[in-house]
Structure formats: structure tokens, C-alpha cells
Design an enzyme around this catalytic site. Structure first.
Site, mmCIF file in Angstrom:
data_model
loop_
_atom_site.group_PDB
_atom_site.id
_atom_site.type_symbol
_atom_site.label_atom_id
_atom_site.label_comp_id
_atom_site.label_asym_id
_atom_site.label_seq_id
_atom_site.Cartn_x
_atom_site.Cartn_y
_atom_site.Cartn_z
ATOM 1 N N GLN A 126 105.462 -2.051 5.530
ATOM 2 C CA GLN A 126 105.674 -1.016 6.552
ATOM 3 C C GLN A 126 105.925 0.339 5.906
ATOM 4 O OE1 GLN A 126 109.477 -1.295 8.460
ATOM 5 N NE2 GLN A 126 108.842 -0.213 10.310
ATOM 6 N N GLY A 127 105.018 1.280 6.098
ATOM 7 C CA GLY A 127 105.175 2.614 5.526
ATOM 8 C C GLY A 127 105.595 3.618 6.575
ATOM 9 N N SER A 129 109.396 5.053 6.645
ATOM 10 C CA SER A 129 110.423 5.967 6.128
ATOM 11 C C SER A 129 109.914 6.796 4.959
ATOM 12 C CB SER A 129 111.644 5.182 5.651
ATOM 13 O OG SER A 129 112.117 4.360 6.666
ATOM 14 N N GLU A 244 111.079 -4.842 16.528
ATOM 15 C CA GLU A 244 111.749 -5.122 15.260
ATOM 16 C C GLU A 244 113.170 -5.643 15.503
ATOM 17 O OE1 GLU A 244 111.788 -1.716 12.614
ATOM 18 O OE2 GLU A 244 112.830 -2.818 11.048
ATOM 19 N N SER A 383 120.146 2.342 11.707
ATOM 20 C CA SER A 383 121.490 2.163 11.140
ATOM 21 C C SER A 383 122.509 1.917 12.260
ATOM 22 C CB SER A 383 121.891 3.411 10.345
ATOM 23 O OG SER A 383 122.201 4.458 11.240
ATOM 24 N N ASN A 384 123.673 1.410 11.870
ATOM 25 C CA ASN A 384 124.682 1.087 12.889
ATOM 26 C C ASN A 384 125.189 2.329 13.626
ATOM 27 O OD1 ASN A 384 124.247 -1.493 12.170
ATOM 28 N ND2 ASN A 384 126.380 -2.021 11.756
ATOM 29 N N GLU A 385 125.191 3.469 12.931
ATOM 30 C CA GLU A 385 125.594 4.710 13.634
ATOM 31 C C GLU A 385 124.571 5.038 14.732
ATOM 32 O OE1 GLU A 385 125.546 4.397 10.288
ATOM 33 O OE2 GLU A 385 127.713 4.362 9.999
HETATM 34 C C1 LIG Z 1 116.891 -2.750 2.326
HETATM 35 C C2 LIG Z 1 116.105 -1.772 3.141
HETATM 36 C C3 LIG Z 1 114.793 -2.051 3.450
HETATM 37 C C4 LIG Z 1 114.039 -1.108 4.167
HETATM 38 N N1 LIG Z 1 112.716 -1.388 4.401
HETATM 39 C C5 LIG Z 1 111.932 -0.448 4.966
HETATM 40 C C6 LIG Z 1 110.530 -0.656 5.109
HETATM 41 O O1 LIG Z 1 109.994 -1.705 4.727
HETATM 42 N N2 LIG Z 1 109.771 0.332 5.626
HETATM 43 C C7 LIG Z 1 110.313 1.501 6.066
HETATM 44 O O2 LIG Z 1 109.582 2.333 6.566
HETATM 45 N N3 LIG Z 1 111.653 1.743 5.966
HETATM 46 C C8 LIG Z 1 112.464 0.789 5.413
HETATM 47 N N4 LIG Z 1 113.817 1.023 5.261
HETATM 48 C C9 LIG Z 1 114.327 2.332 5.613
HETATM 49 C C10 LIG Z 1 115.303 2.353 6.784
HETATM 50 O O3 LIG Z 1 114.606 2.294 7.995
HETATM 51 C C11 LIG Z 1 116.114 3.641 6.633
HETATM 52 O O4 LIG Z 1 116.924 3.502 5.485
HETATM 53 C C12 LIG Z 1 117.000 3.894 7.831
HETATM 54 O O5 LIG Z 1 116.220 4.256 8.946
HETATM 55 C C13 LIG Z 1 118.011 5.023 7.539
HETATM 56 O O6 LIG Z 1 117.375 6.148 7.071
HETATM 57 P P1 LIG Z 1 117.836 6.900 5.719
HETATM 58 O O7 LIG Z 1 117.983 5.865 4.658
HETATM 59 O O8 LIG Z 1 116.885 8.011 5.477
HETATM 60 O O9 LIG Z 1 119.272 7.434 6.026
HETATM 61 P P2 LIG Z 1 119.615 8.723 6.886
HETATM 62 O O10 LIG Z 1 118.817 8.730 8.147
HETATM 63 O O11 LIG Z 1 119.570 9.926 6.024
HETATM 64 O O12 LIG Z 1 121.132 8.414 7.255
HETATM 65 C C14 LIG Z 1 122.206 8.604 6.330
HETATM 66 C C15 LIG Z 1 123.499 8.290 7.069
HETATM 67 O O13 LIG Z 1 123.674 9.203 8.164
HETATM 68 C C16 LIG Z 1 123.812 8.484 9.386
HETATM 69 N N5 LIG Z 1 123.127 9.202 10.469
HETATM 70 C C17 LIG Z 1 121.853 9.674 10.457
HETATM 71 N N6 LIG Z 1 121.547 10.245 11.642
HETATM 72 C C18 LIG Z 1 122.644 10.122 12.415
HETATM 73 C C19 LIG Z 1 122.959 10.506 13.751
HETATM 74 N N7 LIG Z 1 122.052 11.122 14.547
HETATM 75 N N8 LIG Z 1 124.189 10.204 14.234
HETATM 76 C C20 LIG Z 1 125.113 9.565 13.462
HETATM 77 N N9 LIG Z 1 124.881 9.181 12.180
HETATM 78 C C21 LIG Z 1 123.661 9.445 11.674
HETATM 79 C C22 LIG Z 1 123.174 7.137 9.134
HETATM 80 O O14 LIG Z 1 123.683 6.127 9.962
HETATM 81 C C23 LIG Z 1 123.521 6.884 7.670
HETATM 82 O O15 LIG Z 1 124.828 6.377 7.578
HETATM 83 C C24 LIG Z 1 114.615 0.100 4.587
HETATM 84 C C25 LIG Z 1 115.964 0.362 4.295
HETATM 85 C C26 LIG Z 1 116.703 -0.559 3.572
HETATM 86 C C27 LIG Z 1 118.133 -0.234 3.254
#
Ligand SMILES: Cc1cc2nc3c(=O)[nH]c(=O)nc-3n(C[C@H](O)[C@H](O)[C@H](O)COP(=O)(O)OP(=O)(O)OC[C@H]3O[C@@H](n4cnc5c(N)ncnc54)[C@H](O)[C@@H]3O)c2cc1C
Length: 398
Positions: A126-127, A129, A244, A383-385
Site C-alpha cells: 500500500q503506497g 503515506s 481497513e 492513529s488513536n488520536e
Molecule cells: C508499522 C506501520 C506500518 C504502516 N504501514 C503502512 C503502509 O503499508 N502503507 C501506508 O501507506 N502507510 C503505512 N503506515 C503509515 C501510517 O498510516 C501512518 O504512520 C499514520 O497514518 C500516521 O501518520 P504519520 O506517521 O505521518 O504521523 P503524523 O500524522 O505526523 O502524526 C504524528 C502524531 O500527531 C498526531 N496527530 C496528527 N494529526 C492529528 C490531529 N488532527 N489531531 C490530534 N492528533 C494528531 C498523531 O496521532 C501522532 O501521534 C504504517 C505505519 C506504521 C507505524
């Protein structure tokens, strides 16, 4: 809420229990139970056994191999699979790209990809993020410029799970930079062997190799690999992200972990008595079991509600399942660390190059990597937030 099951539903549960415990090889189920990474072959083997029975893609439209099961059947299917420590069908294939293709792609793409996707002849990743575009996914910048009968793709994806195993990647790409964020995105299918694609591993905190960066440098993609309409990709992505979260509570998996913790707590001693007889330890385990029971009840309430719900409409309560389910999964990994006590240290996953003898019992090796690895469950799948925001808006009306 009606929580009573019909005799037919209970017969289906027993059939599923028997199938998962007899047909999926023990060697694969043991790896899942012990938190050991599965190989590509393990995942494909398991998926093909499911597919041979017609159980790999129950959520797909019936004409493409779906089962048309009731929500209760889906619940038993997932719960029994997880309790038997069976690997779920490959999520990228079955819960993500398959349903999108079946719902939105033209017949040519359906014929090319759906049977191969169901049988794991194609392994997808899945591409979505990108650096800076995770929770705020619509800000993604990987661009696809149309040149004749091709798109030229440039940019970077990140956290791409199992890209190192994948034959194909489904990508969100920006096709109209001038449009509003959500309106300029398309959904492209890209062969991972295409020149210009580079996969770079990210080693995670548990020492595992599960996620990657994927770079696109002037990658040529035939226009016929576009799913649905150009610039409508955001609609398809929303549909995919809703799917998902199906089964994301992982209740069955947590039940299997509770059973495993009890098994090991009978083997480990503290103060001259097995951990399982230690009242403080048991108080903690019981508290989690109660929460897990409550989560199961909530899941059944969602199932009961789905029986009456308009088909395809996402229930915002699935955010509660994701949130609570991930917290419980993490708490159980903490308890497993407590069971094995000092043997969880030193960190001893058998990653490449480690030839040190294992200190303590073999099963202790699983505790620390699992604890570290499970930090991910409160991040991926929204994410949980973000789940709390959804609950605040869509359920509490704040
Ligand atoms: C093990 C793993 C596997 C993954 N696999 C894939 C994959 O196969 N393909 C893919 O496309 N993606 C994948 N992901 C990506 C995943 O979807 C993102 O990590 C996730 O959506 C969070 O985005 P970010 O890491 O950019 O964090 P950010 O969005 O930058 O968030 C950072 C922190 O800020 C908080 N935050 C952000 N926005 C808000 C808001 N509006 N209100 C309150 N808090 C907020 C978040 O909860 C988090 O704690 C994977 C992630 C992990 C950890």
C-alpha cells in the site's frame, strides 16, 4: 441488542474452528502465536489454503469470490481465525485493493487482477503515506503526469509495509496539482519491477524489517493501470480506509495472547511460586480480561447494529473498536514482558548477524520484540488520536 446466535450461526462457528485448527499448517500458526515474523511463503501458503475453500475473500462481491456472509458469520470467521493463531488473509490484497478494484475499476482491470489477488499470485503493498502526509494524507505530493498513454510518476512513499515482498503497489498520486487537495488525487496500480522504483528498508525498534521507503524516479505507468476515474482517487481511498478498520479490534488475537500468557505464567516463578498464583499479577491480567470482554460485547453490539444498517455505510463505532483494541493489545505485550521478567533482557531477537546463545527459556525471546513492535498498533490504520477525533465528532457530536 440481540446477542443470541441461531443454531446455524453456531454450526458455522464450529465449522470455522475446525477448519482453521486443522487446515492451516501448525508450523505457521506457532509462528503467529510466538510473535515470530512470517515469511512471504508462509503468507502465500496460508492465503491459498483459504482461497481453495473460497474463504480468502469473503468480503468481496459474490461474483468475484465473495461469500455474502452475514455480519455474525464474518465475526465468527475472524474470531476463530485469530484464536487459532492463523495469519489473516493478506490485508493489502483482500481488505484493501481487492474491494476497490471490484467496486470502482473497469472490467479489464477486474479480470486482470482480482483472481490473481485472491490467490496471492500477486502480493500487493500500500503506497499511501508520505513524509509529512500520514494523518493528513490528502496533502500527499507524489505526482503522476500524463504523457501520451503513460503516467510519469515521481515522489516518495514511506512506511510501506512488506514492500520488499510485493509484486505490485497501489498508490495514491497527485494528478492535478491545481485542484483542491482531495480533488487532484488518483489511484494507480504500479508493477514493482518497473524501472525507477527503489525500495529502502526501515529497521524498526524491534529489529525487524517490516516497513520501507519507496522512491519513484520517472516511473512509467501505462494509463490503463488507473483505477476508476482520474482525480477521483480520494473517494476510493476513503472506501478502502473504511474497510481497513474491519476486524481491527483483534479480539480473537488478544484472547489467544491471554491464553499464551497464562500458559507461560504457569512456567515462570516469582518468590518461589508460579506467576499464575501471584495475586498482583493475576489482578492485572484479570483487569485486562474484563476490558477484553467489554470490547467483545461492544464488537457484538456493532455486529448487531450492522444487521440493520444500510449496506456499505461505515459505523463510526469501529473507531472505538480500533482504539480500545489497540490499547488492550499493547497492555498484553507489557504483561508478557512481566511474565518472563529478567529474561526479556538482553534484547535477543535472532536478527541477522546475532549469534549469541539465548539467555533463559526460548519463549522469552518473543517478549521484548513483541512489546516494541506493538507500539505500531496505535499508529497505523489511523492513529488513536485521530480515532478520538472521529469519536468526538461522529459519536459524541462535539
Ligand atoms: C508499522 C506501520 C506500518 C504502516 N504501514 C503502512 C503502509 O503499508 N502503507 C501506508 O501507506 N502507510 C503505512 N503506515 C503509515 C501510517 O498510516 C501512518 O504512520 C499514520 O497514518 C500516521 O501518520 P504519520 O506517521 O505521518 O504521523 P503524523 O500524522 O505526523 O502524526 C504524528 C502524531 O500527531 C498526531 N496527530 C496528527 N494529526 C492529528 C490531529 N488532527 N489531531 C490530534 N492528533 C494528531 C498523531 O496521532 C501522532 O501521534 C504504517 C505505519 C506504521 C507505524
Amino acid at each position: 441488542m440481540d446477542l443470541s446466535f441461531t443454531p446455524e450461526e453456531l454450526a458455522f462457528r464450529d465449522e470455522a474452528r475446525h477448519f482453521f485448527r486443522t487446515e492451516i499448517p501448525r508450523s505457521i500458526r506457532d509462528k503467529v502465536a510466538e510473535g515470530e515474523g512470517l515469511t512471504r511463503d508462509d503468507m502465500i501458503t496460508s492465503q491459498r489454503i483459504l482461497n481453495a475453500r473460497g474463504w480468502a475473500t469473503p468480503n468481496w462481491p459474490v461474483e468475484w469470490g465473495g461469500r455474502g456472509w452475514s455480519p455474525v458469520q464474518v465475526y465468527f470467521y475472524q474470531d476463530e481465525m485469530q484464536q487459532a493463531n492463523c495469519p489473516p488473509p493478506i490485508g493489502f490484497n483482500v481488505s484493501m485493493v481487492g474491494p476497490v478494484i471490484a467496486q470502482f475499476a473497469n472490467d479489464d482491470i477486474k479480470r486482470r487482477f482480482l483472481p490473481a489477488t485472491a490467490n496471492a499470485d500477486i502480493f500487493w503493498c500500500q503506497g499511501f503515506s508520505e513524509p509529512g502526509s500520514g494523518s493528513d494524507l490528502a496533502s500527499l505530493r507524489t505526482k503522476a503526469e500524463r504523457k501520451g498513454d503513460k503516467y510519469i510518476v515521481n515522489g516518495q512513499k514511506i512506511w510501506t509495509t512488506l514492500a520488499q515482498y510485493a509484486d505490485w503497489i497501489f498508490c495514491l498520486v497527485r494528478t492535478d496539482p491545481a485542484a483542491k487537495q482531495q480533488e487532484g488525487i488518483s489511484f494507480l496500480l504500479i508493477d514493482m519491477k518497473t524501472p525507477g522504483i527503489t525500495v529502502r528498508p526501515i529497521v524498526t525498534i524491534d529489529g525487524g524489517r517490516e516497513v520501507n521507503e519507496v522512491f519513484f524516479d520517472n516511473v512509467e505507468v501505462p494509463v490503463e493501470n488507473l483505477v476508476g476515474q482520474e482525480n477521483k482517487g480520494w473517494d476510493y481511498a476513503k472506501f478502502l480506509l473504511g474497510n481497513e478498520r474491519t476486524g481491527i479490534a483483534r479480539v480473537g488475537m488478544s484472547k489467544a495472547k491471554v491464553a499464551r500468557i497464562k500458559e507461560l505464567a504457569a512456567l515462570e516463578f516469582k518468590g518461589g511460586r508460579p506467576m499464575i498464583e501471584n495475586p498482583r499479577f493475576m489482578e492485572k491480567l484479570t483487569a485486562i480480561e474484563i476490558e477484553l470482554k467489554a470490547l467483545e460485547m461492544t464488537q457484538l453490539r456493532v455486529v448487531s447494529d450492522e444487521r440493520k444498517r444500510e449496506k456499505g455505510k461505515q459505523n463510526p463505532a469501529s473507531s472505538i473498536l480500533k482504539l480500545k483494541g489497540s490499547v488492550i493489545q499493547q497492555q498484553l505485550t507489557e504483561l508478557l514482558m512481566e511474565v518472563v521478567g529478567p529474561f526479556m533482557m538482553p534484547y535477543q531477537r535472532e536478527f541477522d548477524g546475532n549469534n549469541e546463545p539465548v539467555v533463559g527459556p526460548d519463549y522469552a525471546t518473543e517478549a521484548a520484540p513483541m512489546y516494541f513492535n506493538y507500539r505500531k498498533v496505535s499508529i497505523y490504520g489511523g492513529s488513536n488520536e485521530i480515532q478520538r477525533n472521529i469519536i468526538a465528532k461522529a459519536i459524541l457530536g462535539l
